[in-house]
Design an enzyme around this catalytic site. Sequence first.
Site, short mmCIF file in Angstrom:
data_model
loop_
_atom_site.label_atom_id
_atom_site.label_comp_id
_atom_site.label_asym_id
_atom_site.label_seq_id
_atom_site.Cartn_x
_atom_site.Cartn_y
_atom_site.Cartn_z
CG ASP A 10 14.68 121.97 123.28
OD1 ASP A 10 14.89 120.96 124.00
OD2 ASP A 10 14.90 121.96 122.05
CB CYS A 68 18.21 121.35 123.34
SG CYS A 68 19.77 121.49 122.45
CB THR A 70 21.91 117.94 118.95
OG1 THR A 70 21.62 119.34 118.90
CG2 THR A 70 21.11 117.20 117.91
CG HIS A 101 42.38 120.25 130.07
ND1 HIS A 101 42.86 119.44 129.07
CD2 HIS A 101 42.91 119.78 131.23
CE1 HIS A 101 43.66 118.51 129.60
NE2 HIS A 101 43.70 118.69 130.91
CG HIS A 136 44.70 123.72 131.17
ND1 HIS A 136 44.72 123.26 129.88
CD2 HIS A 136 45.23 122.73 131.94
CE1 HIS A 136 45.22 122.04 129.87
NE2 HIS A 136 45.55 121.70 131.10
#
Length: 145
Positions: A10, A68, A70, A101, A136
């Site tokens: 963004d 973006c 955060t 993992h 995993h």
Amino acid sequence: MGEKIFVGADHVGFNLKNRLVDELKKLGYEPIDVGPKKLDPADDYPDYAKPVAKAVSSGEVQRGVLTCGTGLGMSYAANRFPKVRAALAWNEQIAELSREHGDSNLLILPAQFVSEEQGINILHKWLETGFEGGRHQRRVEKIDK
Ligand code: RB5
């Protein structure tokens, strides 16, 4: 041609996204830049998360990268798509573990919390790290069951 990797951002991730696209080209990948193509402070992260996550979810490409401010909005949107394992990574170790993992297939970078240099280093670590499989594998398979 190298592996295609869908990339989007963004407005907050715009500059970092452009650096990531250049870096992917330098490394021999074929980044598909879904935008934004110019800085628009009014754009919305789901509009860029969706095409990238859709391409990974459908198998059109193996991997995608989003950024973006955060990283959280991109994460909310991308992880709704089946088979997408989008990892929000703010350092190299998390990126590495997300591959080893979780077999993450979409990298998300928080542009407000990593420098462009850090973002590039995290991208490198994520690209070069393989999935460990074993126990995993079972856990990853359970996500979609
Ligand atoms: C945009 O203002 C901001 O909300 C976005 O970049 C991101 O941080 C959302 O999770």
